[in-house]
Design a protein around this motif. Structure first.
Motif, mmCIF file in Angstrom:
data_model
loop_
_atom_site.group_PDB
_atom_site.id
_atom_site.type_symbol
_atom_site.label_atom_id
_atom_site.label_comp_id
_atom_site.label_asym_id
_atom_site.label_seq_id
_atom_site.Cartn_x
_atom_site.Cartn_y
_atom_site.Cartn_z
ATOM 1 N N MET A 67 55.374 98.676 168.255
ATOM 2 C CA MET A 67 54.554 98.616 167.024
ATOM 3 C C MET A 67 54.118 97.164 166.786
ATOM 4 N N ASP A 68 52.783 96.968 166.508
ATOM 5 C CA ASP A 68 52.319 95.611 166.286
ATOM 6 C C ASP A 68 52.776 95.111 164.909
ATOM 7 N N ILE A 69 52.703 93.778 164.732
ATOM 8 C CA ILE A 69 53.205 93.150 163.504
ATOM 9 C C ILE A 69 52.447 93.649 162.284
ATOM 10 N N ASP A 70 51.087 93.764 162.383
ATOM 11 C CA ASP A 70 50.292 94.248 161.258
ATOM 12 C C ASP A 70 50.730 95.635 160.838
ATOM 13 N N LYS A 71 50.953 96.508 161.807
ATOM 14 C CA LYS A 71 51.347 97.892 161.509
ATOM 15 C C LYS A 71 52.707 97.922 160.799
ATOM 16 N N ALA A 72 53.644 97.133 161.262
ATOM 17 C CA ALA A 72 54.967 97.080 160.631
ATOM 18 C C ALA A 72 54.856 96.585 159.193
ATOM 19 N N PHE A 73 54.021 95.585 158.977
ATOM 20 C CA PHE A 73 53.803 95.050 157.623
ATOM 21 C C PHE A 73 53.239 96.130 156.710
ATOM 22 N N TYR A 74 52.235 96.836 157.185
ATOM 23 C CA TYR A 74 51.597 97.880 156.376
ATOM 24 C C TYR A 74 52.541 99.030 156.072
ATOM 25 N N ARG A 75 53.294 99.460 157.073
ATOM 26 C CA ARG A 75 54.234 100.581 156.854
ATOM 27 C C ARG A 75 55.255 100.213 155.789
ATOM 28 N N ASN A 76 55.717 98.988 155.821
ATOM 29 C CA ASN A 76 56.690 98.531 154.827
ATOM 30 C C ASN A 76 56.050 98.382 153.447
ATOM 31 N N LEU A 77 54.792 97.879 153.404
ATOM 32 C CA LEU A 77 54.079 97.696 152.148
ATOM 33 C C LEU A 77 53.845 99.036 151.457
ATOM 34 N N MET A 78 53.412 100.035 152.201
ATOM 35 C CA MET A 78 53.075 101.335 151.633
ATOM 36 C C MET A 78 54.297 102.118 151.166
ATOM 37 N N LYS A 79 55.445 101.759 151.693
ATOM 38 C CA LYS A 79 56.669 102.503 151.384
ATOM 39 C C LYS A 79 56.984 102.515 149.890
ATOM 40 N N ASN A 80 56.711 101.412 149.201
ATOM 41 C CA ASN A 80 57.061 101.308 147.779
ATOM 42 C C ASN A 80 55.852 100.981 146.899
ATOM 43 N N LEU A 81 54.665 101.377 147.357
ATOM 44 C CA LEU A 81 53.466 100.975 146.632
ATOM 45 C C LEU A 81 53.111 101.925 145.487
ATOM 46 N N PHE A 82 53.233 103.224 145.710
ATOM 47 C CA PHE A 82 52.765 104.211 144.740
ATOM 48 C C PHE A 82 53.917 104.936 144.056
ATOM 49 N N ALA A 83 53.676 105.344 142.810
ATOM 50 C CA ALA A 83 54.688 106.097 142.068
ATOM 51 C C ALA A 83 54.660 107.582 142.421
ATOM 52 N N ASP A 84 53.584 108.033 143.087
ATOM 53 C CA ASP A 84 53.412 109.447 143.415
ATOM 54 C C ASP A 84 53.401 109.652 144.926
ATOM 55 N N PRO A 85 53.729 110.868 145.380
ATOM 56 C CA PRO A 85 53.689 111.144 146.819
ATOM 57 C C PRO A 85 52.265 111.064 147.359
ATOM 58 N N CYS A 86 52.109 110.499 148.531
ATOM 59 C CA CYS A 86 50.778 110.335 149.119
ATOM 60 C C CYS A 86 50.894 110.270 150.628
ATOM 61 N N GLU A 87 49.731 110.300 151.268
ATOM 62 C CA GLU A 87 49.657 110.108 152.710
ATOM 63 C C GLU A 87 48.835 108.858 152.996
ATOM 64 N N VAL A 88 49.190 108.191 154.088
ATOM 65 C CA VAL A 88 48.424 107.038 154.541
ATOM 66 C C VAL A 88 48.062 107.241 156.000
ATOM 67 N N GLN A 89 46.778 107.161 156.297
ATOM 68 C CA GLN A 89 46.332 107.222 157.692
ATOM 69 C C GLN A 89 45.950 105.827 158.145
ATOM 70 N N PHE A 90 46.610 105.369 159.208
ATOM 71 C CA PHE A 90 46.349 104.027 159.702
ATOM 72 C C PHE A 90 45.187 104.022 160.690
ATOM 73 N N TRP A 91 44.726 102.840 161.039
ATOM 74 C CA TRP A 91 43.530 102.677 161.867
ATOM 75 C C TRP A 91 43.673 103.254 163.262
ATOM 76 N N ASP A 92 44.924 103.505 163.697
ATOM 77 C CA ASP A 92 45.125 104.096 165.019
ATOM 78 C C ASP A 92 45.260 105.615 164.959
ATOM 79 N N GLY A 93 45.056 106.193 163.750
ATOM 80 C CA GLY A 93 45.114 107.647 163.596
ATOM 81 C C GLY A 93 46.443 108.178 163.100
ATOM 82 N N GLU A 94 47.502 107.364 163.120
ATOM 83 C CA GLU A 94 48.813 107.823 162.657
ATOM 84 C C GLU A 94 48.784 108.101 161.158
ATOM 85 N N ILE A 95 49.351 109.227 160.749
ATOM 86 C CA ILE A 95 49.443 109.593 159.331
ATOM 87 C C ILE A 95 50.907 109.629 158.919
#
Length: 391
Positions: free
Chosen positions: A1-29
């Motif tokens: 996993m590249d550094i940017d992807k690891a940063f984003y996955r960690n950032l999104m983990k605690n960003l929203f108060a509600d359940p959501c999905e995140v699709q990254f630029w490589d297609g991973e959801i």
């Protein structure tokens, strides 16, 4: 996993108060939170990590504007979910706040800032405001009120709070498209002056005064309120203007109002407020309201008192602004076929984000809307109860 992807996955983990999905630029959801996702964030490309760390509001705002980010779902709900999560970046002090005091609010700069926003064009605002062209928080007496009726209610409510009488003089600082001064003259037979820094608004108000043959009662000037000399008024009102004044000029605003008011005169200030000082947002400052500053409630209360005014009333209309912005956002979307002929996609995405994020911010209690009512000196002629204010 590249550094940017690891940063984003960690950032999104605690960003929203509600359940959501995140699709990254490589297609991973990836699904975050418990329960059915309420929305999805799609990253078409990564936003540089340094930009997010330096100024997250600006980075994500520009990310949406320039299609680096797509939102599947309700934009207002997404922003509100950020605000509800107290650990999200929106609750962190922005470095921009520390630089705020350096922003100029000279007469020339104030005029440029106002024209940047309000001189986009009357044709544009006409598409999503109501028929009165009122661009401030409305007042909904019932949930069924149309936006037009609610804006009429707001003007009537303010005028009742001012306790106007025929023959009195009224100054409206930042008069917009003139609904308040025209209504005041027609309803109460007062002599009203409106001042604005927007040439588009000035042209429209001048036209309305002439069309309604109110030249004997209503006047509009294209000047800064600080340039008014040799005149005083029985009433001074300002609706949605002080947010453009800037932190360094707040005290000057009240001292100027004091010099413009007659003894026992009444002033009403209707404005967006916060609960912490340095209320600003770098994305909104760059793209929507240059030089904007949302004062804290306590900041305004102290300045009103230290300038020798007497408090009469303070009222929050926060949820009225949520509803107003929801109306504007719907009108904006309904007018898209016409707007697309006038503006490019980046502009449209910018305004969509602006209207929906403001609605979310009010609904979440991140910002508020207050009406302050105060007098110059003691005024013992006012009614004993506030029932005279009721519509």
């Amino acid at each position: 996993m590249d550094i940017d992807k690891a940063f984003y996955r960690n950032l999104m983990k605690n960003l929203f108060a509600d359940p959501c999905e995140v699709q990254f630029w490589d297609g991973e959801i990836i699904k975050y939170g418990e329960g059915t996702p309420l929305f999805r964030i799609d990253f078409n490309e990564p936003i540089p990590k340094s930009e997010i760390i330096s100024d997250p509001s600006l980075a994500f705002g520009e990310g949406y504007m320039f299609k680096k980010i797509e939102i599947e779902g309700n934009i207002k709900q997404v922003i509100e979910s950020l605000y509800k999560n107290q650990s999200s970046f929106l609750h962190q002090k922005n470095v921009f706040d520390k630089l705020y005091k350096a922003i100029s609010h000279s007469l020339r700069k104030s005029k440029e800032d106002v024209q940047f926003h309000y001189d986009i064009g009357n044709d544009f605002y006409k598409l999503w405001l109501d028929e009165t062209m009122t661009y401030s928080c409305a007042y909904f007496q019932t949930p069924e009120d149309s936006l037009f009726q609610a804006q009429k209610n707001k003007v009537a409510y303010i005028l009742r709070k001012l306790n106007l009488h025929p023959g009195q003089t009224l100054l409206d600082i930042g008069c917009g498209w003139g609904e308040l001064i025209i209504t005041a003259a027609k309803t109460y037979r007062v002599k009203a002056l409106g001042v604005t820094l927007s040439s588009e608004q000035y042209a429209r108000v001048t036209e309305r005064i002439e069309n309604e043959e109110l030249q004997d009662l209503v006047e509009v000037q294209l000047i800064d309120y600080r340039e008014l000399k040799g005149r005083t008024f029985d009433r001074v009102v300002s609706v949605g203007m002080i947010e453009h004044v800037g932190k360094g000029n707040l005290n000057g605003y009240f001292s100027t109002v004091k010099s413009l008011l007659n003894e026992e005169g009444i002033s009403l200030l209707h404005c967006i407020t916060g609960y912490e000082e340095a209320g600003t947002n770098s994305w909104i400052n760059k793209y929507i309201f240059p030089g904007g500053y949302i004062p804290a409630v306590q900041e305004l209360a102290v300045l009103i008192a230290t300038n020798g005014f007497y408090f009469l009333d303070l009222e929050s209309l926060r949820e009225h602004y949520t509803r107003t912005l929801e109306h504007w956002a719907r009108n904006f979307e309904e007018a898209l076929p016409i707007i697309k002929k006038m503006k490019d996609e980046t502009f449209i995405r910018m305004w969509r984000l602006y209207l929906n994020s403001c609605a979310a911010s009010f609904h979440a209690g991140n910002i508020d809307l207050h009406q302050f009512l105060f007098t110059k000196g003691v005024n013992n002629s006012l009614p004993l109860t506030r029932t005279y204010m009721n519509l």
